[in-house]
Design a protein around this motif. Structure first.
Motif, PDB file in Angstrom:
ATOM      1  N   ARG A  93      90.934  43.111  17.874  1.00  0.00           N
ATOM      2  CA  ARG A  93      90.594  44.493  18.205  1.00  0.00           C
ATOM      3  C   ARG A  93      89.548  44.989  17.212  1.00  0.00           C
ATOM      4  N   GLN A  94      88.960  46.136  17.536  1.00  0.00           N
ATOM      5  CA  GLN A  94      87.967  46.735  16.643  1.00  0.00           C
ATOM      6  C   GLN A  94      88.639  47.181  15.341  1.00  0.00           C
ATOM      7  N   VAL A  95      87.884  47.187  14.271  1.00  0.00           N
ATOM      8  CA  VAL A  95      88.403  47.622  12.977  1.00  0.00           C
ATOM      9  C   VAL A  95      87.888  49.029  12.694  1.00  0.00           C
ATOM     10  N   PRO A  96      88.461  49.713  11.713  1.00  0.00           N
ATOM     11  CA  PRO A  96      87.942  51.027  11.344  1.00  0.00           C
ATOM     12  C   PRO A  96      86.460  50.980  10.998  1.00  0.00           C
ATOM     13  N   GLU A  97      85.754  52.014  11.340  1.00  0.00           N
ATOM     14  CA  GLU A  97      84.304  52.054  11.175  1.00  0.00           C
ATOM     15  C   GLU A  97      83.864  51.854   9.728  1.00  0.00           C
ATOM     16  N   GLU A  98      84.720  52.220   8.761  1.00  0.00           N
ATOM     17  CA  GLU A  98      84.297  52.077   7.370  1.00  0.00           C
ATOM     18  C   GLU A  98      84.202  50.618   6.920  1.00  0.00           C
ATOM     19  N   LEU A  99      84.683  49.685   7.743  1.00  0.00           N
ATOM     20  CA  LEU A  99      84.606  48.260   7.398  1.00  0.00           C
ATOM     21  C   LEU A  99      83.443  47.562   8.093  1.00  0.00           C
ATOM     22  N   THR A 100      82.631  48.299   8.853  1.00  0.00           N
ATOM     23  CA  THR A 100      81.459  47.704   9.508  1.00  0.00           C
ATOM     24  C   THR A 100      80.202  48.445   9.073  1.00  0.00           C
ATOM     25  N   ASP A 101      79.079  47.791   9.247  1.00  0.00           N
ATOM     26  CA  ASP A 101      77.797  48.418   8.937  1.00  0.00           C
ATOM     27  C   ASP A 101      77.424  49.366  10.084  1.00  0.00           C
ATOM     28  N   HIS A 102      76.330  50.085   9.915  1.00  0.00           N
ATOM     29  CA  HIS A 102      75.840  50.950  10.978  1.00  0.00           C
ATOM     30  C   HIS A 102      75.503  50.109  12.207  1.00  0.00           C
ATOM     31  N   TRP A 103      75.845  50.596  13.369  1.00  0.00           N
ATOM     32  CA  TRP A 103      75.595  49.830  14.588  1.00  0.00           C
ATOM     33  C   TRP A 103      74.106  49.634  14.843  1.00  0.00           C
ATOM     34  N   ALA A 104      73.303  50.549  14.354  1.00  0.00           N
ATOM     35  CA  ALA A 104      71.855  50.354  14.488  1.00  0.00           C
ATOM     36  C   ALA A 104      71.399  49.123  13.710  1.00  0.00           C
TER      37      ALA A 104
ATOM     38  N   ILE B 212      73.477  46.520  12.959  1.00  0.00           N
ATOM     39  CA  ILE B 212      74.096  45.368  13.622  1.00  0.00           C
ATOM     40  C   ILE B 212      73.295  44.986  14.864  1.00  0.00           C
ATOM     41  N   ARG B 213      72.842  45.988  15.599  1.00  0.00           N
ATOM     42  CA  ARG B 213      72.099  45.733  16.842  1.00  0.00           C
ATOM     43  C   ARG B 213      70.603  45.569  16.599  1.00  0.00           C
ATOM     44  N   ARG B 214      70.199  45.739  15.334  1.00  0.00           N
ATOM     45  CA  ARG B 214      68.777  45.635  14.969  1.00  0.00           C
ATOM     46  C   ARG B 214      67.914  46.558  15.826  1.00  0.00           C
ATOM     47  N   LEU B 215      68.307  47.824  15.872  1.00  0.00           N
ATOM     48  CA  LEU B 215      67.603  48.805  16.690  1.00  0.00           C
ATOM     49  C   LEU B 215      66.442  49.412  15.914  1.00  0.00           C
ATOM     50  N   PRO B 216      65.408  49.830  16.609  1.00  0.00           N
ATOM     51  CA  PRO B 216      64.304  50.518  15.930  1.00  0.00           C
ATOM     52  C   PRO B 216      64.735  51.908  15.496  1.00  0.00           C
ATOM     53  N   ALA B 217      63.937  52.532  14.653  1.00  0.00           N
ATOM     54  CA  ALA B 217      64.241  53.869  14.158  1.00  0.00           C
ATOM     55  C   ALA B 217      64.350  54.851  15.321  1.00  0.00           C
ATOM     56  N   GLY B 218      65.376  55.694  15.270  1.00  0.00           N
ATOM     57  CA  GLY B 218      65.582  56.690  16.305  1.00  0.00           C
ATOM     58  C   GLY B 218      66.483  56.248  17.434  1.00  0.00           C
ATOM     59  N   ASP B 219      66.743  54.951  17.554  1.00  0.00           N
ATOM     60  CA  ASP B 219      67.638  54.457  18.607  1.00  0.00           C
ATOM     61  C   ASP B 219      69.073  54.669  18.150  1.00  0.00           C
ATOM     62  N   THR B 220      69.874  55.393  18.926  1.00  0.00           N
ATOM     63  CA  THR B 220      71.230  55.790  18.515  1.00  0.00           C
ATOM     64  C   THR B 220      72.309  55.139  19.362  1.00  0.00           C
ATOM     65  N   ARG B 221      72.018  54.014  19.967  1.00  0.00           N
ATOM     66  CA  ARG B 221      73.053  53.350  20.759  1.00  0.00           C
ATOM     67  C   ARG B 221      74.249  52.988  19.886  1.00  0.00           C
ATOM     68  N   GLY B 222      75.454  53.091  20.481  1.00  0.00           N
ATOM     69  CA  GLY B 222      76.692  52.943  19.725  1.00  0.00           C
ATOM     70  C   GLY B 222      77.227  51.524  19.659  1.00  0.00           C
ATOM     71  N   PRO B 223      78.565  51.417  19.478  1.00  0.00           N
ATOM     72  CA  PRO B 223      79.196  50.113  19.253  1.00  0.00           C
ATOM     73  C   PRO B 223      79.058  49.163  20.441  1.00  0.00           C
ATOM     74  N   LEU B 224      79.099  47.881  20.120  1.00  0.00           N
ATOM     75  CA  LEU B 224      79.155  46.833  21.130  1.00  0.00           C
ATOM     76  C   LEU B 224      80.604  46.571  21.515  1.00  0.00           C
ATOM     77  N   ASP B 225      80.825  46.058  22.697  1.00  0.00           N
ATOM     78  CA  ASP B 225      82.165  45.648  23.126  1.00  0.00           C
ATOM     79  C   ASP B 225      82.419  44.243  22.582  1.00  0.00           C
ATOM     80  N   LEU B 226      83.282  44.157  21.577  1.00  0.00           N
ATOM     81  CA  LEU B 226      83.553  42.880  20.932  1.00  0.00           C
ATOM     82  C   LEU B 226      84.958  42.366  21.220  1.00  0.00           C
ATOM     83  N   SER B 227      85.603  42.909  22.230  1.00  0.00           N
ATOM     84  CA  SER B 227      86.956  42.454  22.569  1.00  0.00           C
ATOM     85  C   SER B 227      86.887  41.053  23.163  1.00  0.00           C
TER      86      SER B 227
END
Length: 794
Positions: A143-154, A156-171
């Motif tokens: 299952r997903q872990v608390p957010e304080e144990l992961t890096d920013h999703w931007a 993790i997803r290697r998003l450009p500046a300004g892209d605010t897409r959220g978490p990936l489905d890792l189940s």
């Protein structure tokens, strides 16, 4: 059309298909804009595989497109121009100057392919040995872990500046771990789980499934037990290289730029590290370990217990660009589906009934009862379930209903200790199928005592890796040195007496043997202390083999330094031996002290010169005969021991005749002209032959016992530790038997306990047994009496 032009239009077409500018692609992939522009224009003729993989991740390519892009990157135009990686994210190993770039790249791809085959074969065997698929793998979900144990999703997803897409489905489930990992653009995943939750099994399944779907140019996933890493002493990449070389000795062969193949694979992103057991790193080293991992952009998968990882994160930061999941507990439904299928059917009555039915009924109908709550808390991890299976399902005489007895087991901890303690007793229980030629019967109490010593040994060394060449490191350094010196003293003294008796009287030779043995033990003991024991180190297994015939490969060391070291050792030993021999001769012949010292100094000079002429060239010759191991060689502990023995045996076969001949002829060369200076010397051909034979045999044996991994294994694992009752005489047979029984597992060239919990439990029991004087001494006495009747050969 050049090969470079194959990559350039392909990358440009894929980028345009994704609707991205060069700047957007560079920002998402984490590389420089100049890198993207250079690849699309063809200016960069030799991109790194790591860079292309980052671009493929950023473009979110389908598997076919990804493989096409990586294949185009591997094929080169052949102009030999080295790449300019100044604005890429990691360093670069320059290819060998004499090889064109495409040859270097293709060589590393071939080496990676062979590594992949070796890794797949190894972990396939290990999974079978652990009975993971019998009757089917326990369900491992997360299952997903608390957010304080992961890096920013931007990130993790290697998003450009300004892209605010959220978490990936890792189940997902156990068989979906590779798919989950491939959904992470950064390629960095942390798997958390409490002790025994199945993290290692998940890591093994990840490696095997990843290798099945791996493109030829992709990185090879390799499991590393990270608990043995000291980040304050060695860098992450150097540690990875050392571990690869230990488990795959052939990768020590020279690679591009003069570095080893292992270093080249690590530096070029040819290895995907699967780091198992972050929680097993010493407490004070977890923070620097996490900081070191954050300093490298390498894709990786890391496993850890949640509390240890969270503590390290609180001290520094999360693992950069890493997503994280936590392994979930097993459910009652999981137990009800699994445990009955591991037990025998009941005889008579309902054929579907098993011994687990009363236990499962209690857990299902009265989950909040004391017995139900205790057992439910225990049987939530695959480790405890597999232990319960071994103790009860695989042992028909044991009734699992005993686990519900709250008078015996008042807490979950009592239940866990019961399962851990009875696991070794169960797997070593006498079986009726033990017949001559089959698996050897071992007394359960003795097996538990010996395993306890090994567990205690690992606890003292603070490592999960049971390395045969470090078994002596559990002994105190002065004791190690004295033991090594004593064994060499007895061995060389015996050789001197036996060989010398063919030339001189037995009485004289006994005295000479005592002198030679004592002095040899002293000399080799001093050398051992300064070169090994004082550093609190171990003699590592050799990464080369000896090739007597045919052209040897590129040697690992230059002959000249070894020749000088040999000459220096020969001077020290020869000078000391000659001095003591001369003084004793003077005393025997009732010469005054001053004259005896003069004789000793003269003999010291003579023998020093003789042994310099013998030891220097012999060491140099040994170096010339060294050749790297085959790159396909992937070893288990027994294979590595046998390989090292063959190397030492060949060294001895070279050392003995060469050193003996050089010393024998050297004595003739030195003694004759020196007689004109020092006066008449009593020396003849039989004396030269005697000195040459004794020196060849004794010197080779002393070197082998003190300064080779196999020699240290022989001194401690085959002599000292069995003699003191801490291990059996047949250590190899015992370790292999423990592996076959499932107590130990193999991780490359080393053994490990099935689980850290089992190791800690056995170590604790050993310390308790050792502190009780009666049973421990009785166990040692029985072992010495019965096991000492015959010493099995390695």
């Amino acid at each position: 059309m050049t090969v470079t032009n194959e990559l350039s239009p392909l990358l440009r077409r894929l980028r345009q298909k994704a609707g991205m500018t060069q700047e957007a692609l560079a920002e998402r992939a984490g590389v420089g804009v100049r890198t993207v522009r250079g690849l699309e224009t063809g200016e960069r003729a030799d991109p790194r595989v790591t860079t292309v993989r980052l671009l493929a991740d950023a473009l979110r390519l389908a598997p076919e497109e990804r493989e096409e892009l990586l294949a185009a990157a591997i094929r080169r135009s052949g102009d030999g121009k080295p790449p300019d990686d100044s604005d890429e994210s990691t360093g670069h190993v320059e290819p060998a100057a004499e090889l064109p770039v495409p040859v270097v790249r293709e060589t590393l791809v071939d080496v990676a392919e062979q590594l992949a085959q070796a890794v797949a074969a190894r972990w396939q065997r290990e999974e079978e040995q652990r009975q993971v698929h019998d009757p089917y793998p326990l369900p491992v979900c997360w299952r997903q872990v608390p957010e304080e144990l992961t890096d920013h999703w931007a990130n993790i997803r290697r998003l450009p500046a300004g892209d605010t897409r959220g978490p990936l489905d890792l189940s997902g489930r156990l068989d979906e771990i590779v798919g989950v990992y491939r959904r992470i653009p950064s390629g960095r995943l942390v798997v958390l789980g409490r002790s025994g939750s199945g993290k290692t099994i998940l890591a093994v399944r990840f490696v095997l499934d990843h290798l099945k779907s791996r493109a030829r140019t992709e990185a090879v996933p390799v499991i590393f037990s990270i608990g043995s890493w000291d980040p304050t002493a060695v860098t992450f990449r150097d540690w990875l290289t050392a571990q690869l070389t230990r488990d795959h000795p052939g990768l020590a062969a020279p690679g591009p730029g003069g570095s080893s193949l292992a270093a080249a694979l690590v530096e070029t992103g040819g290895v995907l590290p699967v780091l198992d057991g972050f929680d097993e790193i010493a407490g004070g080293l977890r923070r620097p370990a996490l900081e070191a991992l954050n300093a490298t952009p390498l894709p990786l998968l890391l496993t850890s217990r949640p509390s240890e990882y969270a503590a390290a994160v609180a001290e520094t930061d999360v693992l950069t660009s890493a997503a994280a999941v936590e392994v979930a507990d097993l459910t009652l439904g999981d137990l009800a589906a699994y445990l009955p299928r591991t037990a025998r059917k009941a005889r008579g009555g309902d054929p579907a009934a098993t011994a687990w039915d009363p236990v499962l009924s209690e857990l299902r109908e009265r989950p909040h009862s004391r017995a139900g709550a205790n057992l439910t808390a225990v049987l939530t991890t695959p480790l405890m379930v597999t232990l319960a299976r071994a103790v009860y399902s695989d042992t028909p005489d044991n009734d699992p209903a005993a686990l519900l007895d709250t008078r015996r087991f008042s807490s979950p901890e009592d239940l866990e200790d019961h399962l851990l303690h009875n696991f070794t007793a169960t797997v070593y229980r006498p079986r009726p199928e033990h017949r001559p030629g089959g698996r050897r019967a071992v007394d359960p109490e003795r097996a538990q005592y010996w395993l306890g010593y090994l567990a205690h040994h690992l606890t003292r060394l603070d490592t999960p890796n049971l390395e045969w060449w470090r078994l002596g490191c559990g002994v105190r350094r002065p004791t190690r040195t004295l033991t090594t010196a004593l064994v060499i003293c007895l061995a060389i003294g015996l050789i001197d007496c036996v060989v010398g008796a063919l030339f001189d009287s037995l009485g004289f030779q006994l005295a000479d043997g005592v002198v030679a043995g004592l002095l040899s033990g002293l000399m080799f003991g001093i050398a051992y202390w300064f070169m090994v024991a004082a550093k609190d180190a171990a003699v590592e297994p050799s990464g080369v083999r000896m090739k007597l015939f045919g052209r040897a490969g590129k040697t690992m060391r230059r002959p000249l330094p070894r020749l000088m070291i040999g000459a220096l050792c020969g001077l020290v030993f020869g000078g000391g031996y000659g001095f003591v021999r001369g003084v004793l001769n003077g005393v025997v012949h009732h010469v005054d002290l001053a004259t005896s010292l003069g004789i000793g100094l003269g003999d010291g000079v003579l023998y020093g010169m003789v042994f310099v002429l013998g030891a220097g060239p012999t060491f140099g010759l040994l170096t010339l005969l060294e050749t790297p191991l085959d790159i396909r060689s992937a070893v288990n502990p027994v294979d590595l021991l046998r390989t090292n023995f063959r190397t030492v045996a060949t060294q001895f076969l070279v050392w003995g005749p060469t050193f003996g001949l050089l010393v024998g002829f050297g004595s003739e060369i030195v003694f004759e002209p020196m007689s004109a200076i020092l006066g008449p010397l009593v020396w003849n051909v039989p004396s030269a032959i005697k000195l040459g034979v004794i020196s060849g045999l004794g010197g080779g044996l002393g070197y082998a016992l003190s300064l080779t991994a196999w020699g240290q294994w022989a001194v401690f694992a085959r002599i000292w530790l069995p003699l003191t009752g801490r291990l059996p005489w047949s250590v190899v047979a015992f370790l292999e038997d423990a592996y076959q029984r499932g107590v130990l597992r193999q991780a490359g060239a080393v053994y490990q306990f099935r689980h850290a919990r089992l190791q800690h439990h056995l170590a604790r029991d050993y310390r308790a047994t050792r502190d009780r004087p009666g049973p421990a001494e009785q166990l040692v006495e029985e072992q010495l009496m019965e096991e000492g009747k015959g010493v099995a050969r390695t």
